[in-house]
Motif scaffolding. Structure first.
Motif, PDB file in Angstrom:
ATOM      1  N   LEU A  25       0.832  -1.206   0.000  1.00 23.39           N
ATOM      2  CA  LEU A  25       0.000   0.000   0.000  1.00 23.39           C
ATOM      3  C   LEU A  25       0.867   1.256   0.000  1.00 23.39           C
ATOM      4  CD1 LEU A  25      -2.765  -1.068   2.534  1.00 23.39           C
ATOM      5  CD2 LEU A  25      -3.109  -0.551   0.109  1.00 23.39           C
ATOM      6  N   GLY A  26       1.892   1.250   0.817  1.00 23.03           N
ATOM      7  CA  GLY A  26       2.775   2.413   0.861  1.00 23.03           C
ATOM      8  C   GLY A  26       3.433   2.690  -0.475  1.00 23.03           C
ATOM      9  N   ARG A  27       3.831   1.618  -1.164  1.00 20.14           N
ATOM     10  CA  ARG A  27       4.481   1.780  -2.470  1.00 20.14           C
ATOM     11  C   ARG A  27       3.492   2.311  -3.511  1.00 20.14           C
ATOM     12  NH1 ARG A  27       6.383  -2.736  -2.436  1.00 20.14           N
ATOM     13  NH2 ARG A  27       4.874  -3.901  -3.683  1.00 20.14           N
ATOM     14  N   ARG A  28       2.291   1.765  -3.520  1.00 18.62           N
ATOM     15  CA  ARG A  28       1.315   2.185  -4.532  1.00 18.62           C
ATOM     16  C   ARG A  28       0.811   3.606  -4.275  1.00 18.62           C
ATOM     17  NH1 ARG A  28      -0.936  -3.267  -4.319  1.00 18.62           N
ATOM     18  NH2 ARG A  28      -2.767  -2.519  -3.204  1.00 18.62           N
ATOM     19  N   ARG A  33       5.843   3.999   5.209  1.00 25.16           N
ATOM     20  CA  ARG A  33       5.255   2.835   5.883  1.00 25.16           C
ATOM     21  C   ARG A  33       4.575   3.224   7.187  1.00 25.16           C
ATOM     22  NH1 ARG A  33       5.917  -2.814   6.512  1.00 25.16           N
ATOM     23  NH2 ARG A  33       5.719  -3.456   8.699  1.00 25.16           N
ATOM     24  N   THR A  34       5.175   4.123   7.945  1.00 19.50           N
ATOM     25  CA  THR A  34       4.587   4.506   9.232  1.00 19.50           C
ATOM     26  C   THR A  34       3.258   5.231   9.038  1.00 19.50           C
ATOM     27  OG1 THR A  34       5.904   6.547   9.217  1.00 19.50           O
ATOM     28  CG2 THR A  34       6.815   4.651  10.402  1.00 19.50           C
ATOM     29  N   LEU A  39      -2.718   4.939   9.478  1.00 18.27           N
ATOM     30  CA  LEU A  39      -4.045   5.011   8.869  1.00 18.27           C
ATOM     31  C   LEU A  39      -4.760   3.662   8.930  1.00 18.27           C
ATOM     32  CD1 LEU A  39      -3.173   7.186   5.746  1.00 18.27           C
ATOM     33  CD2 LEU A  39      -4.528   7.890   7.724  1.00 18.27           C
ATOM     34  N   LEU A  40      -4.024   2.596   8.686  1.00 21.63           N
ATOM     35  CA  LEU A  40      -4.620   1.269   8.721  1.00 21.63           C
ATOM     36  C   LEU A  40      -5.089   0.895  10.125  1.00 21.63           C
ATOM     37  CD1 LEU A  40      -2.192  -0.579   6.311  1.00 21.63           C
ATOM     38  CD2 LEU A  40      -4.665  -0.406   5.997  1.00 21.63           C
ATOM     39  N   ARG A  41      -4.336   1.282  11.127  1.00 21.30           N
ATOM     40  CA  ARG A  41      -4.748   0.982  12.507  1.00 21.30           C
ATOM     41  C   ARG A  41      -6.050   1.707  12.847  1.00 21.30           C
ATOM     42  NH1 ARG A  41       1.129   1.151  15.639  1.00 21.30           N
ATOM     43  NH2 ARG A  41       1.668  -1.057  15.243  1.00 21.30           N
ATOM     44  N   THR A  42      -6.158   2.950  12.401  1.00 27.66           N
ATOM     45  CA  THR A  42      -7.391   3.703  12.640  1.00 27.66           C
ATOM     46  C   THR A  42      -8.570   3.065  11.915  1.00 27.66           C
ATOM     47  OG1 THR A  42      -6.158   5.780  12.885  1.00 27.66           O
ATOM     48  CG2 THR A  42      -8.518   5.943  12.392  1.00 27.66           C
TER      49      THR A  42
END
Length: 248
Positions: A25-28, A33-34, A39-42
């Motif tokens: 996801l970070g690459r796209r 990454r952080t 965002l994913l944790r939220t």
């Protein structure tokens, strides 16, 4: 729109195409990454996404519930209205939106022709399935058993010399309709009116309705009518997309 909201929405759009890891996801999305992890944790806390045992993230149950609620709230007539108006502006002929009502077609909406000769059809009117373009489209994507339930045994009522009253002949036309993506009413319900019709699909891929371009023979000949097929099918796809359908 804030950067965080925009990135969260982009994550959901990416996950709609399939599971992804934080790194992917970070690459796209071209974010660190952080940032992706935060965002994913939220999103995970609010159940918009979920993390599988393999570490990949998937869309979560809360998003599915919201999507279902949104789709339930869609009204075919409201979703189709501006598209039907645009099609009417383009072709200048009568436009109908129809759905299955019992064993007949019911017209949900109509855009009047710009021509001096008008059709007497009206919103709420009923028409036969086997003798109309919209009816053929509604039948074309059903199984043989479902057609049996709707049509009953042939011969079917004859409205004009062109009406298909035999089940085998009708099935042949319906199968062709499903293959080509549109149907022709060749003066089968009214002797001087012909039309082309195309399917409108819902989010589950079922035919929810059909739209048509209709014209009297003295206004538009067969080649002229068929010339509107591309605009018709394009409009039907646009309405389908508003209802949540995807061609993927």
């Amino acid at each position: 729109m804030s950067n965080s909201v925009e990135r969260a929405l982009r994550i959901l759009v990416e996950l709609a195409d399939g599971p992804s890891t934080i790194s992917e996801l970070g690459r796209r999305l071209d974010v660190h990454r952080t940032t992706s992890l935060r965002l994913l944790r939220t999103l995970e806390e609010e159940r918009f996404v979920r993390r599988a045992d393999d570490g990949a993230y998937r869309l979560g149950p809360r998003l599915a519930a919201l999507a279902a609620a949104a789709l339930d709230g869609l009204d075919i007539r409201d979703s189709a209205a501006r598209h039907l108006a645009a099609l009417g502006d383009t072709c200048g002929q009568t436009i109908h939106l129809g759905v299955l009502e019992g064993h007949q077609v019911m017209y949900l909406d109509k855009v009047e022709s710009r021509q001096a000769v008008r059709m007497y059809s009206h919103i709420g009117a009923l028409a036969p399935l086997h003798a109309t373009g919209i009816g053929k489209v509604l039948l074309a994507y059903l199984s043989a058993g479902e057609r049996d339930d709707l049509l009953g045994a042939s011969p079917y009522p004859r409205y004009t010399p062109n009406t298909l009253t035999d089940r085998a002949a009708l099935d042949e036309v319906l199968d062709r309709t499903a293959r080509q993506g549109w149907a022709l009413d060749d003066f089968e319900h009214e002797e001087f009116i012909h039309c082309v019709s195309a399917p409108v699909f819902d989010a589950a891929g079922r035919v929810a309705a059909a739209i048509s371009v209709s014209a009297p023979s003295m206004v538009l000949d067969r080649p002229g009518l068929l010339a509107h097929t591309e605009d018709l099918t394009s409009t039907a796809r646009a309405i389908s997309e508003e209802l949540g359908w995807s061609q993927r």
